[in-house]
Design a protein around this motif. Sequence first.
Motif, mmCIF file in Angstrom:
data_model
loop_
_atom_site.group_PDB
_atom_site.id
_atom_site.type_symbol
_atom_site.label_atom_id
_atom_site.label_comp_id
_atom_site.label_asym_id
_atom_site.label_seq_id
_atom_site.Cartn_x
_atom_site.Cartn_y
_atom_site.Cartn_z
ATOM 1 N N THR A 130 0.835 -1.193 0.000
ATOM 2 C CA THR A 130 0.000 0.000 0.000
ATOM 3 C C THR A 130 0.878 1.254 0.000
ATOM 4 O OG1 THR A 130 -0.073 0.178 2.415
ATOM 5 C CG2 THR A 130 -1.794 -1.176 1.345
ATOM 6 N N ALA A 131 0.277 2.365 -0.400
ATOM 7 C CA ALA A 131 1.001 3.635 -0.408
ATOM 8 C C ALA A 131 1.483 3.996 0.998
ATOM 9 C CB ALA A 131 0.119 4.743 -0.984
ATOM 10 N N LYS A 132 0.645 3.747 1.988
ATOM 11 C CA LYS A 132 1.015 4.065 3.369
ATOM 12 C C LYS A 132 2.216 3.228 3.818
ATOM 13 C CE LYS A 132 -0.901 4.697 7.938
ATOM 14 N NZ LYS A 132 -2.134 4.935 8.676
ATOM 15 N N ALA A 133 2.199 1.937 3.507
ATOM 16 C CA ALA A 133 3.302 1.057 3.897
ATOM 17 C C ALA A 133 4.600 1.473 3.197
ATOM 18 C CB ALA A 133 2.969 -0.392 3.566
ATOM 19 N N ILE A 134 4.496 1.859 1.941
ATOM 20 C CA ILE A 134 5.673 2.310 1.189
ATOM 21 C C ILE A 134 6.221 3.592 1.794
ATOM 22 C CG2 ILE A 134 6.503 3.142 -1.048
ATOM 23 C CD1 ILE A 134 4.299 1.285 -2.293
ATOM 24 N N ALA A 135 5.333 4.524 2.100
ATOM 25 C CA ALA A 135 5.756 5.793 2.699
ATOM 26 C C ALA A 135 6.504 5.541 4.001
ATOM 27 C CB ALA A 135 4.545 6.690 2.933
ATOM 28 N N ASN A 136 5.989 4.667 4.827
ATOM 29 C CA ASN A 136 6.646 4.340 6.095
ATOM 30 C C ASN A 136 7.986 3.658 5.869
ATOM 31 O OD1 ASN A 136 4.608 5.423 7.696
ATOM 32 N ND2 ASN A 136 3.493 3.501 7.796
ATOM 33 N N ALA A 137 8.029 2.724 4.935
ATOM 34 C CA ALA A 137 9.261 1.962 4.692
ATOM 35 C C ALA A 137 10.378 2.833 4.128
ATOM 36 C CB ALA A 137 8.971 0.803 3.744
ATOM 37 N N LEU A 138 10.009 3.810 3.295
ATOM 38 C CA LEU A 138 11.019 4.622 2.616
ATOM 39 C C LEU A 138 11.200 6.013 3.235
ATOM 40 C CD1 LEU A 138 10.244 3.709 -1.101
ATOM 41 C CD2 LEU A 138 11.949 2.708 0.438
ATOM 42 N N ASP A 139 10.477 6.286 4.301
ATOM 43 C CA ASP A 139 10.574 7.571 4.998
ATOM 44 C C ASP A 139 10.264 8.754 4.074
ATOM 45 O OD1 ASP A 139 10.920 9.155 7.268
ATOM 46 O OD2 ASP A 139 13.033 9.525 6.804
#
Length: 67
Positions: free
Chosen positions: A24-33
Amino acid sequence: MTKRVNNEPIRAMAERMFVEDGMTAKAIANALDVSEQTIGRWRKGIQGDISWDDKKTQFLVEKKICS
């Protein structure tokens, strides 16, 4: 989050995570800061590129055909 000079490697990684890994976009945002807003802008496609959603659909269709 710090301002980066060249986001292309991170954008490309985020695209792969969304299209191929199904994150998900949220998970990607968290993973990549990066912010969810940034992921959202990238997801829409940049400079005439097709959206990540369209790329994901193509990826899934091709994967199904090859299976």
